[in-house]
Design a protein around this motif. Sequence first.
Motif, PDB file in Angstrom:
ATOM      1  N   ASN A 477       0.758  -1.124  -0.020  1.00  0.00           N
ATOM      2  CA  ASN A 477      -0.004   0.046  -0.003  1.00  0.00           C
ATOM      3  C   ASN A 477       1.008   1.149  -0.136  1.00  0.00           C
ATOM      4  O   ASN A 477       1.968   1.541   0.711  1.00  0.00           O
ATOM      5  N   SER A 479       0.558   5.548  -0.083  1.00  0.00           N
ATOM      6  CA  SER A 479      -0.080   6.740   0.204  1.00  0.00           C
ATOM      7  C   SER A 479       0.757   7.966   0.462  1.00  0.00           C
ATOM      8  O   SER A 479       1.758   7.826   0.917  1.00  0.00           O
ATOM      9  N   THR A 481       0.744  12.606   0.373  1.00  0.00           N
ATOM     10  CA  THR A 481       0.195  14.092  -0.053  1.00  0.00           C
ATOM     11  C   THR A 481       0.743  14.681  -1.212  1.00  0.00           C
ATOM     12  O   THR A 481       2.015  14.334  -1.697  1.00  0.00           O
ATOM     13  N   THR A 506      -3.964   7.724 -10.079  1.00  0.00           N
ATOM     14  CA  THR A 506      -5.245   7.968  -9.528  1.00  0.00           C
ATOM     15  C   THR A 506      -5.505   9.309  -9.188  1.00  0.00           C
ATOM     16  O   THR A 506      -4.339  10.141  -9.082  1.00  0.00           O
ATOM     17  N   THR A 516      -4.714  14.453  -0.968  1.00  0.00           N
ATOM     18  CA  THR A 516      -4.227  12.954  -0.531  1.00  0.00           C
ATOM     19  C   THR A 516      -4.526  12.100  -1.567  1.00  0.00           C
ATOM     20  O   THR A 516      -5.112  12.241  -2.586  1.00  0.00           O
ATOM     21  N   PHE A 517      -3.761  10.851  -1.736  1.00  0.00           N
ATOM     22  CA  PHE A 517      -3.803   9.935  -2.482  1.00  0.00           C
ATOM     23  C   PHE A 517      -3.572   8.453  -1.842  1.00  0.00           C
ATOM     24  O   PHE A 517      -2.704   8.620  -0.924  1.00  0.00           O
ATOM     25  N   SER A 518      -3.888   7.445  -2.552  1.00  0.00           N
ATOM     26  CA  SER A 518      -3.553   6.157  -1.793  1.00  0.00           C
ATOM     27  C   SER A 518      -3.952   5.230  -3.108  1.00  0.00           C
ATOM     28  O   SER A 518      -4.422   5.600  -3.951  1.00  0.00           O
ATOM     29  N   LEU A 520      -3.736   0.997  -3.087  1.00  0.00           N
ATOM     30  CA  LEU A 520      -3.920  -0.287  -2.310  1.00  0.00           C
ATOM     31  C   LEU A 520      -3.764  -1.206  -3.158  1.00  0.00           C
ATOM     32  O   LEU A 520      -4.236  -1.409  -4.319  1.00  0.00           O
ATOM     33  N   GLU A 553       4.092  -0.739   3.536  1.00  0.00           N
ATOM     34  CA  GLU A 553       3.196   0.160   3.813  1.00  0.00           C
ATOM     35  C   GLU A 553       4.104   1.629   3.631  1.00  0.00           C
ATOM     36  O   GLU A 553       5.079   1.776   4.798  1.00  0.00           O
ATOM     37  N   THR A 555       3.166   5.491   4.032  1.00  0.00           N
ATOM     38  CA  THR A 555       2.152   6.433   4.271  1.00  0.00           C
ATOM     39  C   THR A 555       2.197   7.871   4.218  1.00  0.00           C
ATOM     40  O   THR A 555       1.411   8.656   4.238  1.00  0.00           O
TER      41      THR A 555
END
Length: 599
Positions: A477, A479, A481, A506, A516-518, A520, A553, A555
């Motif tokens: 994952n 994610s 900014t 995305t 923000t973006f993510s 997954l 991960e 973040t």
Amino acid sequence: MELKPMREDKVGRGRWLIAALSGRLVLEFSNSLAATSSVFGYLVSDGGTPPESGRLFRTFLTPVDGNFVYQESQSGFFFFGGLTPGRYCLYGDWYDGSNQQHRSELVVIDLAEMEERGPILLRLDHVGTLKAALSGLQTPSTNLHIRPKGMGYALAVAYGVDTYTLPLRAGEYEVTATDRQGLGWTTPTAQVRITRGQEISLNLEFLQGRVNGTVKDVNGNPVNATVYLDWKNGSYTYASASSPSDGRFDFGGLPLPSGRHTIWAQTTTLGAPPIAFDLPSGGSVEIPLTVLSKGSISGRVTSGGVPVQHAQIKVLADPPSDAYLLYTNTDASGNYTLTNLPPGNLTVQARLLRGVRMSREVSLQPGENLSGVDFSFPASLEISVEVRDWEGQPVEDAQVLLRHPSQEVEAYWEATDADGKAYFSPYPAASGYSITARTVTYNAFWYEVPLFREGPVTVDIDETHTQFSLQLPRPANISGTVEAILPDPTQVDVVLFLDGGADFRTPVQEQGGQLTFSFLGVPPGEYQAFALERQPPYRVGQVEHFTVGPGGEITDLVLKIGHGGTITGTVLDSQGSPVSDAQVSLSGAASRSARTDSS
């Protein structure tokens, strides 16, 4: 967070993408870069900017082997990441509102390790014409192969007779003509440069080679025999017969390809052993042939002690090429017999299914019937490979490649069934097989599973080791900014490029005053990430390089777009004195200009 380079031992110079940024241009900076490279740029009109209207831009990137990838966009911007160092060909198309195709010029680039090349501006509607005339071929049915200069593949193959008129993208090319019968006739390669709106004329000639000689018996008497001449690609032609009066034969008047060839002769009862020779381009070679009494070779083929039916047996003319004198297949008992063979030192090759091969060198005397030329292969086995996901569940329709350590053995991708298993048969026991799995679970692109960082899994296969299991890595994952200095910061997409070609995209989301973006469930691996404006002038942000492991991960990835910098310099005349009031222009998708001051 800490962004680690993909290779800890590589530190190089990096820079921001400078095309189409707001404000001033950006400064170079030093950072740790990945071992892979990238290319970016725009499809542009003559004014240096992408056309403002139209339905589609499509850009193609092709390595030396011709295995191209392409991207589509509405803006004319392209970015190809995760590239290995090497030579690439780059070109594109724009389809206007009437769906009319506008082709760009073609460029060839050499990418160094960890290089970010760009912006590259591919100018649209840069097309010229190639007019090619061929001569020297008796049957004027030809193929015209047009390759970008320095590339190993043909961008276009035209089919015709002796004249061609073809529109081509502006660029540099290598052009060769071949015959359509597959006999190996070819012209020397010509170098051409195509420019916009210009017609380039080219003359290609199939050079007339000549191979001639005599056929005689052991007493020096001329013999009327059929003479065979092998080509480089394994097919052959023949002279109708040598002269009964002096034994002369002549392959003159043919556009014989240069390189290695093999020649032999035979009558009903006599044969001349094959002779290999090199023919220079357009040259002439004299070959004397002596015919002797023919013989035969027989034997048996087994695999794991079991007779093999339909094994292919060849007597090779010039190993290691595939050119051959005669061939046959084994019967139900695994037996074979080859008759009417010329005497001499011969190579006999047995080939099973999947291309497993074995060769034996034999010496055949005049008139000899040589028996016992047997081939004993290891037992052929059925191999199964099970593919499971990170939770231990079977993966259906995963692609599995089982590769024998010998490149001569054919390898195929096989799909897994509902139980996650792929089956391979028949394959011989051997050490050093490799197994690779790939799946489209994560994306519409094929994703090759990194079972180990150093590459595919290596296994040994024998009677007790025929079943194997692979597990896909746990997804990651990502994610973070976006810091955007733009008129409308919400019109931004975040793009990820996985080393190997897969990409993910995305739009940003507004949350708590931040963009923000993510992502997954993306594959673990080495990535390049940047922000891209979705509306004109389609600004591009800073590129970040990082690695995320299985189940990893990230973040707090921060991507910046619209953060300008400054490029400064001086303009000097030929005497080294400063020049004031000179205009300095930077061309690109967002052009800039400035004038020099008194210094």
